[in-house]
Design an enzyme around this catalytic site. Structure first.
Site, PDB file in Angstrom:
ATOM      1  N   SER A 128       0.830  -1.212   0.000  1.00 39.26           N
ATOM      2  CA  SER A 128       0.000   0.000   0.000  1.00 39.26           C
ATOM      3  C   SER A 128       0.858   1.252   0.000  1.00 39.26           C
ATOM      4  O   SER A 128       1.953   1.273   0.560  1.00 39.26           O
ATOM      5  CB  SER A 128      -0.920   0.032   1.218  1.00 39.26           C
ATOM      6  N   LYS A 182      -4.616  -6.867   3.154  1.00 37.09           N
ATOM      7  CA  LYS A 182      -4.612  -5.716   2.226  1.00 37.09           C
ATOM      8  C   LYS A 182      -6.024  -5.450   1.697  1.00 37.09           C
ATOM      9  O   LYS A 182      -6.425  -4.294   1.521  1.00 37.09           O
ATOM     10  CB  LYS A 182      -3.631  -5.964   1.065  1.00 37.09           C
ATOM     11  N   HIS A 185      -7.815  -3.623   4.357  1.00 29.19           N
ATOM     12  CA  HIS A 185      -7.268  -2.258   4.341  1.00 29.19           C
ATOM     13  C   HIS A 185      -8.014  -1.429   3.290  1.00 29.19           C
ATOM     14  O   HIS A 185      -8.448  -0.306   3.543  1.00 29.19           O
ATOM     15  CB  HIS A 185      -5.760  -2.323   4.028  1.00 29.19           C
ATOM     16  N   ASN A 186      -8.189  -1.994   2.114  1.00 31.69           N
ATOM     17  CA  ASN A 186      -8.842  -1.250   1.038  1.00 31.69           C
ATOM     18  C   ASN A 186     -10.331  -1.029   1.314  1.00 31.69           C
ATOM     19  O   ASN A 186     -10.879   0.013   0.966  1.00 31.69           O
ATOM     20  CB  ASN A 186      -8.652  -1.964  -0.304  1.00 31.69           C
ATOM     21  N   GLU A 189     -10.331   1.782   3.478  1.00 31.17           N
ATOM     22  CA  GLU A 189      -9.969   2.942   2.635  1.00 31.17           C
ATOM     23  C   GLU A 189     -11.227   3.491   1.951  1.00 31.17           C
ATOM     24  O   GLU A 189     -11.475   4.703   1.962  1.00 31.17           O
ATOM     25  CB  GLU A 189      -8.939   2.447   1.607  1.00 31.17           C
TER      26      GLU A 189
HETATM   27  C1  6PG Z   1      -3.161   1.379  -1.756  1.00 26.07           C
HETATM   28  C2  6PG Z   1      -4.383   1.503  -2.616  1.00 26.07           C
HETATM   29  C3  6PG Z   1      -4.140   0.900  -3.961  1.00 26.07           C
HETATM   30  C4  6PG Z   1      -5.186   1.260  -4.989  1.00 26.07           C
HETATM   31  C5  6PG Z   1      -6.380   0.327  -4.932  1.00 26.07           C
HETATM   32  C6  6PG Z   1      -7.722   0.929  -4.761  1.00 26.07           C
HETATM   33  O1  6PG Z   1      -3.299   0.858  -0.655  1.00 26.07           O
HETATM   34  O2  6PG Z   1      -2.095   1.806  -2.184  1.00 26.07           O
HETATM   35  O3  6PG Z   1      -5.470   0.853  -2.010  1.00 26.07           O
HETATM   36  O4  6PG Z   1      -3.942  -0.464  -3.813  1.00 26.07           O
HETATM   37  O5  6PG Z   1      -5.488   2.572  -5.021  1.00 26.07           O
HETATM   38  O6  6PG Z   1      -6.304  -0.398  -6.112  1.00 26.07           O
HETATM   39  O7  6PG Z   1      -8.297   1.092  -5.996  1.00 26.07           O
HETATM   40  P1  6PG Z   1      -9.837   1.260  -6.324  1.00 26.07           P
HETATM   41  O8  6PG Z   1     -10.327   2.471  -5.617  1.00 26.07           O
HETATM   42  O9  6PG Z   1      -9.776   1.427  -7.804  1.00 26.07           O
HETATM   43  O10 6PG Z   1     -10.549   0.009  -5.949  1.00 26.07           O
END
Ligand code: 6PG
Length: 470
Positions: A128, A182, A185-186, A189
């Site tokens: 990330s 991960k 994590h997303n 995010e």
């Molecule tokens: C990170 C991000 C990275 C990327 C993802 C999210 O942790 O560096 O999460 O992995 O930005 O692919 O992308 P989307 O918003 O397109 O799902």
């Protein structure tokens, strides 16, 4: 022939930057890309360094010191399988292959199982921090055979971001554990990005603030307990002017959010594991709703909302928004960590949640000051079922919930959508309810389907049925 320390397959910007980062820490690098244009671009960027590009996977394998360490940075899905299909025939037992893309964790499990009989050590690693992170220090979440991590540790900890708590890299667990973490994590995010987007929208639609007026607010918030990468970049985005129109750039950008899948996988997996993550789901669903731009434009002409004027004190309301957002973000972490806890049991990953919080303090997209407290909460009690049960976070929730409540009420009253803020409050209110109306749901299930129910006044596990229509 030169013996390079580290190999990279896939020389897009992430691959190129990670390679530069590895070299800058004293390890020589050989890289390969199926696209010779990308390889040439890397070669130019790498000139004068202990780095080279090679014309084939075989040449890459031949150029590396044993046991070989090869990082694959290609798009998730078929491209990973196709690289592995070829590499399989070229590698020897003891060689290590790392997939550093956003692969689905169950694909990583499958690939580990396919490669294990050949003696190839397969590592699924969450990376990330985007392109900048790759170059200057990402947060790394490697999972797979522990002996593979031992071989990689000197390189990975050298290239990872550093905080006063050490390098942002730790062994996560077996099989697809690194990619699982991960993925979550997303999901978080997505949730936090949506909470910030809603806060911006409330400032804009409720308080009538311009981007220029909001920018210093987010910048100030970033100096306090909300300090985080996502708040920091929100302030930076709000300060940018579009050279073509002279308008704030953010106001020129089409309001349709894309996604590559990791947030969706988190929601799908949470349903499988049976953990409620409403704020993360709201982040995903808000993106899905946003994609229906044309339909929304039609609906906007047909469907009306309240036309009430905002009459509260603006500064006081901004204070409530700050506190409400802070609590909503805490509930987002609570949901994500609760999911990882359950998944760790379900998949036998043995996740160390305090250590995961520590490795997210730097480098990654959800890095934030609050992770100090999260790390401490799970270090104090590794069995903590939910962050909101930690005394410090419970006290914080008790202090800040009136603010979140007032923000959600104001947004609802004025018709400003706030899926993620409202779901964060709903999560908190559901979680702290000793009694939920699920008794009625059970009665309904029993009424139409004889699904039975348990009673408050009888031991758990005893099931009752009522002949409702008799
Ligand atoms: C990170 C991000 C990275 C990327 C993802 C999210 O942790 O560096 O999460 O992995 O930005 O692919 O992308 P989307 O918003 O397109 O799902």
């Amino acid at each position: 022939m030169a013996q390079y320390d580290f190999g990279i397959v896939g020389l897009g910007v992430m691959g190129q930057n990670l390679a530069l980062n590895v070299e800058s820490k004293g390890f020589s690098v050989a890289g390969y890309d199926v696209d010779s244009g990308k390889a040439r671009a890397a070669e130019t960027k790498w000139a004068g360094k202990r780095m080279t590009t090679v014309p084939s996977l075989r040449a890459l394998v031949d150029s590396l010191a044993r046991p070989r360490k090869i990082l694959i940075m290609v798009p998730a899905g078929k491209p990973v399988d196709s690289v592995l299909g070829e590499l399989k025939g070229l590698l020897e037992p003891g060689d290590v292959v790392i997939d550093g893309g956003n692969s689905f964790f169950q694909d990583t499990d499958r690939r580990s199982q396919e490669l294990a009989p050949l003696g190839i050590l397969y590592v699924g690693m969450g990376v990330s921090g985007g392109e900048e992170g790759a170059l200057h220090g990402p947060s790394l979440m490697p999972g797979g055979p522990p002996e593979a991590y031992q071989l990689l540790e000197p390189i990975l900890t050298a290239i990872a971001a550093k905080t006063e708590d050490g390098p942002c890299c730790a062994y996560i667990g077996r099989g697809g554990a690194g990619h699982y973490v991960k993925m979550v994590h997303n999901g978080m995010e997505y949730g936090i990005m949506q909470l910030l987007a809603e806060s911006y929208d409330i400032m804009k639609r409720l308080l009538g603030m311009s981007a220029a007026e909001m920018q210093p607010v987010f910048a100030r918030w970033n100096e306090g307990p909300l300090n985080s990468y996502l708040v920091e970049i929100t302030a930076a985005i709000l300060s940018r002017t579009d050279p073509e129109t002279g308008l704030p750039l953010v106001e020129v950008i089409l309001d349709r959010a894309g996604q590559k899948g990791t947030g969706k996988w988190t929601s799908q997996n949470a349903l499988d594991v049976g953990v409620a993550i409403p704020t993360l789901n709201a982040g995903l669903e808000a993106r899905i709703l946003s994609a229906f731009k044309d339909e929304r434009m039609q609906a906007a002409r047909l469907l009306t909302g309240p036309c009430k004027k905002f009459d509260q004190d603006r500064n006081q309301f901004l204070g409530a928004l700050h506190d409400g957002l802070r609590l909503a973000i805490v509930t987002t972490y609570a949901q994500g960590f609760a999911l990882m806890r359950e998944a760790s049991k379900e998949y036998g990953y043995g996740l160390d949640l305090a250590e995961i919080a520590r490795t997210w303090k730097g480098g990654c997209i959800i890095r934030a000051r609050v992770l100090d407290g999260i790390k401490a909460a799970f270090a104090d009690n590794p069995e903590l079922p939910n962050l909101l049960l930690n005394p410090r976070f419970a006290a914080l929730a008790n202090e800040l919930h009136p603010a979140l409540r007032s923000v959600v009420c104001a947004a609802c009253e004025h018709g400003v959508p706030c899926l993620a803020l409202a779901d964060s409050l709903g999560y908190l209110d559901s979680y702290r309810s000793e009694r939920l109306p699920a008794n009625l749901v059970q009665a309904q299930r029993d009424y139409f389907g004889a699904h039975t129910y348990e009673r408050l006044d009888k031991p758990r596990g005893q099931f009752f049925h009522t002949e409702w229509t008799a």
